[in-house]
Scaffold this motif. Structure first.
Motif, PDB file in Angstrom:
ATOM      1  N   LEU A 430      -8.536   5.942   3.109  1.00  0.00           N
ATOM      2  CA  LEU A 430      -7.530   4.881   3.118  1.00  0.00           C
ATOM      3  C   LEU A 430      -6.647   4.968   1.882  1.00  0.00           C
ATOM      4  O   LEU A 430      -5.417   4.888   1.971  1.00  0.00           O
ATOM      5  CB  LEU A 430      -8.232   3.524   3.182  1.00  0.00           C
ATOM      6  N   ARG A 431      -7.260   5.151   0.719  1.00  0.00           N
ATOM      7  CA  ARG A 431      -6.495   5.137  -0.524  1.00  0.00           C
ATOM      8  C   ARG A 431      -5.741   6.430  -0.761  1.00  0.00           C
ATOM      9  O   ARG A 431      -4.861   6.495  -1.622  1.00  0.00           O
ATOM     10  CB  ARG A 431      -7.428   4.790  -1.690  1.00  0.00           C
ATOM     11  N   ALA A 432      -6.082   7.459   0.019  1.00  0.00           N
ATOM     12  CA  ALA A 432      -5.256   8.666   0.001  1.00  0.00           C
ATOM     13  C   ALA A 432      -3.991   8.467   0.837  1.00  0.00           C
ATOM     14  O   ALA A 432      -2.961   9.090   0.575  1.00  0.00           O
ATOM     15  CB  ALA A 432      -6.053   9.855   0.533  1.00  0.00           C
ATOM     16  N   LEU A 433      -4.074   7.591   1.834  1.00  0.00           N
ATOM     17  CA  LEU A 433      -2.916   7.309   2.693  1.00  0.00           C
ATOM     18  C   LEU A 433      -1.979   6.281   2.071  1.00  0.00           C
ATOM     19  O   LEU A 433      -0.768   6.318   2.303  1.00  0.00           O
ATOM     20  CB  LEU A 433      -3.386   6.789   4.066  1.00  0.00           C
ATOM     21  N   VAL A 434      -2.545   5.328   1.309  1.00  0.00           N
ATOM     22  CA  VAL A 434      -1.770   4.210   0.775  1.00  0.00           C
ATOM     23  C   VAL A 434      -1.626   4.377  -0.733  1.00  0.00           C
ATOM     24  O   VAL A 434      -2.615   4.569  -1.442  1.00  0.00           O
ATOM     25  CB  VAL A 434      -2.464   2.863   1.078  1.00  0.00           C
ATOM     26  N   SER A 435      -0.388   4.284  -1.207  1.00  0.00           N
ATOM     27  CA  SER A 435      -0.143   4.334  -2.644  1.00  0.00           C
ATOM     28  C   SER A 435       0.472   3.014  -3.074  1.00  0.00           C
ATOM     29  O   SER A 435       1.240   2.401  -2.330  1.00  0.00           O
ATOM     30  CB  SER A 435       0.803   5.490  -2.984  1.00  0.00           C
ATOM     31  N   MET A 436       0.102   2.574  -4.307  1.00  0.00           N
ATOM     32  CA  MET A 436       0.546   1.263  -4.783  1.00  0.00           C
ATOM     33  C   MET A 436       1.216   1.366  -6.145  1.00  0.00           C
ATOM     34  O   MET A 436       0.898   2.230  -6.955  1.00  0.00           O
ATOM     35  CB  MET A 436      -0.642   0.303  -4.897  1.00  0.00           C
ATOM     36  N   ALA A 437       2.150   0.448  -6.377  1.00  0.00           N
ATOM     37  CA  ALA A 437       2.685   0.211  -7.719  1.00  0.00           C
ATOM     38  C   ALA A 437       2.621  -1.289  -7.951  1.00  0.00           C
ATOM     39  O   ALA A 437       3.100  -2.075  -7.131  1.00  0.00           O
ATOM     40  CB  ALA A 437       4.120   0.715  -7.828  1.00  0.00           C
TER      41      ALA A 437
END
Length: 602
Positions: A430-437
């Motif tokens: 999941l966290r490889a698909l979603v990036s956050m700032a």
């Protein structure tokens, strides 16, 4: 200072036994060290037997050669005892350092796996003190008190056997204080454990204040609050000092009792023994050997209070360590499918992109019966679309974005990525698909490149350069070592806008399929913001993005806008549509932060 509550505590012995998995790899050397120490200590009990032989033999017979032989025997025993104790210390030094390192490594690894909700509750100073001071106490316990509790216990038993075998009457006189000593030690353990726990918690509170003062030094100086911070520190220090004095009084009391009762018994034995020697019922050598053996047991007996105190401190430190280690980490396995819909061949049909379906969320520590932060949120961000999320302060925007990478898990409903329920996806995927700032950019004490690469570990230098270009972080070229420049703790050597641009570069370096941006341009000036937005459009064209926005210029990046009001999606449409049809949206875009009811009345 608030701290997480602790449940009823198990006994010190049960608590300390939890260290066994860490001690097991070094058990051979530790056991060898304990056996060595037992042998060395028991050698000290041979001295009185040699003295008895010297007094009743060579001295009584006026045999100088025998006296010299006895003296050499005593010297040999002393050298052997010293060498054995030195060998014991060599045996335990390296293995126990590795035990402490293993405990600390496991704690750090576990902290990285704990959910954000855990870190919301725990002060950082409490966690820091558990990884430093508490583990040092545990290592010292394994190296000294634990060994000598065993050594002194064996020594006392062997010594008492020798005393009773030499003269059982005098032996019983010395044993008389045993029962009151046991009762006093039992009461001491319980009282000292409570005070020790309070002291170690206060050390954690003090560490938190120091850490916050260092990280917030600009705020403290800027507002001239150094006196109030110093006062808060003094108050905590004074409280800790009082607790430590209570510990000292308890320890002094137990040491006084442990010293007084055996000394009184020894004095009584001396009087009785002297009378019996005068009456001819006891030889002088036997009395000397008896008293020498009793004196050799003084340190093992008098050290009981000190060793019990250190054992209680170690048990408390171990409890504090496992309070963190017992916290449930984020699962590495996929979770259940959410209540809304299931995971089947047709699940999410027509639901590509990012979709929120009946999402509700309540913070884990929210009061019972309080309204959820998010309530029945339904929102669809189409594949390749950029959706701006707008709302008044406290409407739940940041909370909604934190649900996408599962920093928190939804209370009800579900979130899907291209039709897949995120609760059924491994977190790593999941966290490889979603990036956050995030709005508050966090940088680490590392180089610019290392900070950016946290967004995509395998990114090439070309991708790093592209990400910095998208974020318009051209200031990096002017740094002393370019992308190799160390930015310092929290990135405080950079301006707020520079930190925010590096955080934005970190979020886009991996060219993610899904991008979640929480007001990523709030610290930028108008001209820099326009330049970043122009470059960011190219990235957003290839991603499905949810962007929290407060300014009309940021909203212009989006294809559509969702208005979040009091935890619900109140309206969805283009920027122009919402300006025409929604009074609250018009008010927010004009710079207002009023509540929805007030905006509607306006």
């Amino acid at each position: 200072m608030d701290r997480p509550s602790t449940p009823a505590q198990p006994s010190a012995t049960r608590t300390l036994l939890r260290l066994w998995p860490y001690v097991r790899p070094v058990r051979v050397r530790w056991t060898a060290a304990a056996v060595t120490a037992v042998v060395a200590s028991c050698l000290g009990l041979v001295f009185p037997l040699v003295l008895k032989w010297i007094v009743d033999g060579p001295v009584a017979d006026r045999n100088p050669k025998g006296v010299w032989l006895g003296a050499l025997a005593l010297l040999g025993l002393g050298v052997a005892e010293a060498l054995l104790f030195g060998f014991r210390r060599w045996l335990v030094a390296r293995p126990l350092a590795s035990v402490e390192a293993a405990l600390r490594a496991d704690l750090y690894r576990h902290l990285q796996r704990l959910p954000v909700a855990f870190h919301d509750r725990w002060p950082s100073g409490q966690l820091l003190s558990r990884g430093t001071t508490d583990l040092m106490v545990v290592r010292m316990f394994l190296a000294f008190p634990l060994t000598f509790l065993i050594v002194n216990g064996v020594t006392i038993v062997v010594g008492l056997i020798l005393l009773l075998s030499q003269d059982w009457g005098l032996g019983l006189v010395l044993l008389a204080p045993a029962v009151p000593l046991i009762a006093v030690c039992y009461r001491f353990e319980d009282a000292y454990a409570r005070v020790s726990r309070r002291a170690q918690d206060q050390v954690g509170d003090l560490t938190t204040v120091v850490e916050e003062s260092v990280l917030g030094i600009r705020i403290i100086k800027g507002f001239g609050r150094h006196r109030s911070q110093a006062r808060a520190f003094r108050e905590l220090s004074h409280t800790l000092r009082g607790t430590e004095l209570t510990k000292a009084r308890l320890l002094a009391g137990i040491l006084a009792v442990i010293t007084l009762l055996p000394e009184a018994a020894l004095g009584a034995a001396l009087v009785v023994g002297t009378v019996r020697v005068a009456d001819g019922a006891l030889s002088a050598g036997t009395l000397i050997a008896f008293l020498s053996t009793a004196l050799a047991l003084r340190w093992p007996i008098e050290s009981i209070g000190f060793l019990l105190a250190m054992s209680q401190e170690a048990a408390t430190a171990t409890r504090r360590y496992f309070e963190v280690m017992d916290a449930e980490p984020e699962s590495t396995e996929v979770a259940r499918a959410s209540a809304v819909g299931g995971e089947g061949p047709g699940a999410g049909a027509g639901g590509g992109g990012l979709r929120f379906e009946g999402v509700e969320f309540r913070y884990p520590d929210a009061p019972a019966g309080s309204a959820p932060t998010l309530h029945r949120v339904d929102l669809h961000v189409r594949p390749g679309e950029t959706m701006a999320l707008v709302g008044a302060t406290g409407s739940g925007k940041t909370t909604l974005t934190a649900l996408v990478p599962r920093l928190y898990d939804v209370t009800a409903g579900r979130i899907t990525l291209d039709g897949r329920d995120i609760m059924t996806m491994p977190r790593d995927e999941l966290r490889a698909l979603v990036s956050m700032a995030f709005e508050e950019p966090t940088l680490f004490s590392a180089s610019v490149a290392e900070n950016v690469l946290m967004g995509a570990e395998g990114a090439t230098p070309e991708q790093v350069a592209r990400a910095l270009d998208v974020a318009r972080a051209d200031f990096v070229d002017g740094l002393p070592d370019g992308v190799g420049t160390q930015v310092g703790e929290q990135g405080l050597s950079l301006s707020g806008g520079q930190r925010q641009r590096l955080a934005l570069a970190r979020s886009v370096v991996g060219e993610p399929r899904f991008l979640v941006l929480d007001d990523p341009l709030s610290a930028l000036d108008v001209h820099t913001e326009a330049a970043v937005e122009a470059a960011l459009r190219r990235v957003l064209a290839d991603s499905t993005a949810l962007v929290v926005a407060h300014r009309p210029s940021t909203v212009q990046l989006a294809d559509r806008v969702a208005l979040l009001s009091e935890g619900r999606i109140a309206a969805v449409g283009t920027h122009q549509e919402l300006l025409r049809t929604n009074a609250e949206y018009r008010y927010l875009m004009s710079g207002g932060t009023a509540a929805p009811g007030e905006a509607a009345r306006g």
